[in-house]
Design an enzyme around this catalytic site. Structure first.
Site, PDB file in Angstrom:
ATOM      1  N   CYS A 115       0.825  -1.224   0.000  1.00 59.20           N
ATOM      2  CA  CYS A 115       0.000   0.000   0.000  1.00 59.20           C
ATOM      3  C   CYS A 115       0.856   1.270   0.000  1.00 59.20           C
ATOM      4  O   CYS A 115       0.409   2.321  -0.445  1.00 59.20           O
ATOM      5  CB  CYS A 115      -0.921   0.018   1.203  1.00 59.20           C
ATOM      6  SG  CYS A 115      -2.062  -1.358   1.176  1.00 59.20           S
ATOM      7  N   HIS A 264      -3.550   7.155   0.769  1.00 59.70           N
ATOM      8  CA  HIS A 264      -3.820   5.831   0.207  1.00 59.70           C
ATOM      9  C   HIS A 264      -5.249   5.463   0.624  1.00 59.70           C
ATOM     10  O   HIS A 264      -5.619   5.629   1.788  1.00 59.70           O
ATOM     11  CB  HIS A 264      -2.810   4.826   0.757  1.00 59.70           C
ATOM     12  CG  HIS A 264      -3.281   3.414   0.652  1.00 59.70           C
ATOM     13  ND1 HIS A 264      -3.695   2.880  -0.538  1.00 59.70           N
ATOM     14  CD2 HIS A 264      -3.449   2.444   1.603  1.00 59.70           C
ATOM     15  CE1 HIS A 264      -4.084   1.630  -0.324  1.00 59.70           C
ATOM     16  NE2 HIS A 264      -3.949   1.348   0.968  1.00 59.70           N
ATOM     17  N   ASN A 294      -9.999  -0.505  -2.301  1.00 57.34           N
ATOM     18  CA  ASN A 294      -8.582  -0.298  -1.986  1.00 57.34           C
ATOM     19  C   ASN A 294      -7.756  -0.940  -3.105  1.00 57.34           C
ATOM     20  O   ASN A 294      -7.727  -2.168  -3.221  1.00 57.34           O
ATOM     21  CB  ASN A 294      -8.292  -0.955  -0.626  1.00 57.34           C
ATOM     22  CG  ASN A 294      -6.833  -0.875  -0.220  1.00 57.34           C
ATOM     23  OD1 ASN A 294      -5.951  -0.613  -1.047  1.00 57.34           O
ATOM     24  ND2 ASN A 294      -6.554  -1.137   1.047  1.00 57.34           N
TER      25      ASN A 294
HETATM   26  O1  UT7 Z   1      -4.498  -0.876   2.736  1.00 60.46           O
HETATM   27  C1  UT7 Z   1      -3.558  -1.341   3.671  1.00 60.46           C
HETATM   28  C2  UT7 Z   1      -3.962  -1.067   5.034  1.00 60.46           C
HETATM   29  N1  UT7 Z   1      -5.253  -1.637   5.317  1.00 60.46           N
HETATM   30  C3  UT7 Z   1      -6.000  -1.058   6.240  1.00 60.46           C
HETATM   31  O2  UT7 Z   1      -5.627  -0.052   6.757  1.00 60.46           O
HETATM   32  C4  UT7 Z   1      -7.277  -1.745   6.623  1.00 60.46           C
HETATM   33  C5  UT7 Z   1      -7.466  -1.641   8.114  1.00 60.46           C
HETATM   34  N2  UT7 Z   1      -8.603  -2.359   8.627  1.00 60.46           N
HETATM   35  C6  UT7 Z   1      -9.893  -2.115   8.267  1.00 60.46           C
HETATM   36  O3  UT7 Z   1     -10.152  -1.322   7.391  1.00 60.46           O
HETATM   37  C7  UT7 Z   1     -10.997  -2.783   9.043  1.00 60.46           C
HETATM   38  O4  UT7 Z   1     -10.449  -3.460  10.146  1.00 60.46           O
HETATM   39  C8  UT7 Z   1     -11.845  -3.765   8.194  1.00 60.46           C
HETATM   40  C9  UT7 Z   1     -12.692  -3.025   7.202  1.00 60.46           C
HETATM   41  C10 UT7 Z   1     -10.951  -4.754   7.502  1.00 60.46           C
HETATM   42  C11 UT7 Z   1     -12.787  -4.554   9.110  1.00 60.46           C
HETATM   43  O5  UT7 Z   1     -13.605  -3.669   9.808  1.00 60.46           O
HETATM   44  P1  UT7 Z   1     -13.788  -3.792  11.377  1.00 60.46           P
HETATM   45  O6  UT7 Z   1     -14.722  -2.742  11.785  1.00 60.46           O
HETATM   46  O7  UT7 Z   1     -12.421  -3.794  11.993  1.00 60.46           O
HETATM   47  O8  UT7 Z   1     -14.496  -5.183  11.512  1.00 60.46           O
HETATM   48  P2  UT7 Z   1     -14.012  -6.499  12.301  1.00 60.46           P
HETATM   49  O9  UT7 Z   1     -12.903  -7.146  11.558  1.00 60.46           O
HETATM   50  O10 UT7 Z   1     -13.804  -6.165  13.752  1.00 60.46           O
HETATM   51  O11 UT7 Z   1     -15.284  -7.406  12.195  1.00 60.46           O
HETATM   52  C12 UT7 Z   1     -16.517  -7.046  12.845  1.00 60.46           C
HETATM   53  C13 UT7 Z   1     -17.561  -8.092  12.512  1.00 60.46           C
HETATM   54  C14 UT7 Z   1     -17.085  -9.525  12.741  1.00 60.46           C
HETATM   55  O12 UT7 Z   1     -18.192 -10.282  13.208  1.00 60.46           O
HETATM   56  P3  UT7 Z   1     -18.377 -10.593  14.782  1.00 60.46           P
HETATM   57  O13 UT7 Z   1     -17.135 -11.344  15.164  1.00 60.46           O
HETATM   58  O14 UT7 Z   1     -18.465  -9.247  15.441  1.00 60.46           O
HETATM   59  O15 UT7 Z   1     -19.612 -11.389  14.815  1.00 60.46           O
HETATM   60  C15 UT7 Z   1     -16.709 -10.003  11.363  1.00 60.46           C
HETATM   61  O16 UT7 Z   1     -16.812 -11.400  11.227  1.00 60.46           O
HETATM   62  O17 UT7 Z   1     -17.891  -8.025  11.104  1.00 60.46           O
HETATM   63  C16 UT7 Z   1     -17.750  -9.313  10.507  1.00 60.46           C
HETATM   64  N3  UT7 Z   1     -17.319  -9.134   9.124  1.00 60.46           N
HETATM   65  C17 UT7 Z   1     -18.182  -8.978   8.107  1.00 60.46           C
HETATM   66  N4  UT7 Z   1     -19.518  -8.953   8.061  1.00 60.46           N
HETATM   67  C18 UT7 Z   1     -20.092  -8.758   6.861  1.00 60.46           C
HETATM   68  C19 UT7 Z   1     -16.061  -9.073   8.644  1.00 60.46           C
HETATM   69  N5  UT7 Z   1     -16.095  -8.875   7.310  1.00 60.46           N
HETATM   70  C20 UT7 Z   1     -17.392  -8.821   6.968  1.00 60.46           C
HETATM   71  C21 UT7 Z   1     -18.062  -8.620   5.746  1.00 60.46           C
HETATM   72  N6  UT7 Z   1     -19.406  -8.601   5.730  1.00 60.46           N
HETATM   73  N7  UT7 Z   1     -17.391  -8.440   4.580  1.00 60.46           N
END
Ligand code: UT7
Length: 337
Positions: A115, A264, A294
């Protein structure tokens, strides 16, 4: 020391648009979750048979950048190509662009900084211009990520985020004393202890491709990208402002001096957090993750090109590029456009 000036920009994305709704056919996800957590509404993905590869898209973007710079491939002295998804394991994609564009036997350098790849690539090109070694350098970021994603529910935390596309710019020597266009400075960092928090471990030197076809465990999915989302998020919201402030401080500037910040495009929530932290207005920041997702090394040159096409950047503006990602790596470029 010479000054470096951006003289042309271009972008290319595959025709196929994948809306959030389409992803619900492959995995348990929904439009509301994706929009709320990432800001993404749709992304472009390559399609089997459309001929798009990381190098071909980079070439397409480069052709537009060259035309806008008023240059031909024969005027280019070097190619710096940033990607995490090269056409081949080796050689890199830069040499393929050299061939596709019909450049002379100029150097082609691939940058592997995910990235942050474009920020690193631009910093690298800038050094070659500043020292006087080269006059015109193509800096390209391009990615085909969709073909390597786990499209099952298991991979939904990553698959919904990434898009395909390419962006390019021409960096040229600025010899005009009355023209202050320049890359003022670049600031680059890495912290390899977090290499495995955002990674694609297999194949690689440790697990060469043949292992994948010979006795690979059925429950081992390390050939798909992995991201510890929350962990990466927390580091991103710290490192982005740090890299931007480091660059501004080095030039005695403040966030209020920035005409356009192009982060980014990792997550809309990260960009909004950075904007708030630096006390910047909406018109000072470029966000287009809504349309492209992204696109890793391509996201900054795509956003830069689109901002310029929309008239949001003009000569003399202070433009700041900043990135954070796998490695971890992060950095910024402070640009007098
Ligand atoms: O580009 C390089 C750098 N990358 C970044 O900077 C990305 C950094 N991270 C992020 O942008 C976020 O962490 C994500 C978008 C990847 C994830 O968002 P989050 O708010 O951190 O969600 P999470 O991983 O804590 O997941 C929350 C819930 C989970 O369910 P439970 O355990 O709470 O029941 C996941 O299983 O959302 C669930 N989940 C989804 N639900 C529907 C994870 N992915 C999905 C999905 N659709 N696609």
């Amino acid at each position: 020391m010479y000054k470096s000036k951006i003289t042309g920009m271009g972008m290319y994305v595959p025709k196929r648009i994948v809306k959030n709704e389409e992803l619900t056919k492959y995995m348990d996800t929904n439009d509301a979750w994706i929009r709320e957590r990432t800001g993404i509404e749709e992304r472009h993905w390559v399609q089997t048979g459309d001929g798009n590869t990381t190098s071909s898209m980079g070439t397409a973007a480069a052709k537009i950048a060259l035309e806008r710079a008023g240059l031909t491939p024969k005027d280019i002295d070097m190619i710096v190509f940033a990607t995490l998804s090269p056409d081949y394991y080796f050689p890199g994609s830069g040499v393929l662009v050299q061939e596709q564009l019909g450049c002379d036997t100029i150097p082609a350098l691939d940058v592997r900084n995910q990235c942050s790849g474009f920020v690193y690539a631009l910093a690298t090109a800038d050094q070659f211009i500043k020292t006087g070694m080269y006059k015109n350098i193509l800096v390209i970021g391009s990615e085909v990520q969709s073909t390597g994603l786990d499209l099952s529910t298991r991979g939904r935390g990553i698959a919904v985020i990434f898009g395909d596309g390419a962006g390019a710019l021409v960096l040229s020597r600025n010899e005009d004393e009355n023209d202050n266009s320049n890359i003022l400075s670049s600031h680059l960092h890495s912290e390899g202890k977090y290499a495995k928090e955002l990674t694609n471990l297999v194949p690689g030197g440790i697990h060469p491709p043949k292992e994948l076809v010979e006795n690979w465990p059925e429950d081992d999915f390390t050939y798909y990208p992995y991201m510890n989302g929350n962990f990466v998020f927390k580091h991103a919201v710290t490192r982005f402002p740090e890299a931007i402030m480091e660059g501004l401080n080095a030039n005695n500037l403040t966030p209020q001096d920035i005409n356009l910040l192009i982060p980014h495009q990792a997550n809309l929530r990260i960009s909004q957090f950075v904007q708030k932290r630096l006390g910047m207005k909406d018109e000072q920041i470029m966000n287009n993750i809504q349309k492209y997702g992204n696109t890793t090394a391509a996201s900054i040159p795509i956003a830069l090109t689109e901002a310029w096409e929309q008239g949001r950047i003009k000569r003399g503006d202070l433009v700041v590029l900043a990135a954070f990602g796998s490695g971890f790596t992060w950095g910024s470029n402070i640009i007098r456009f």
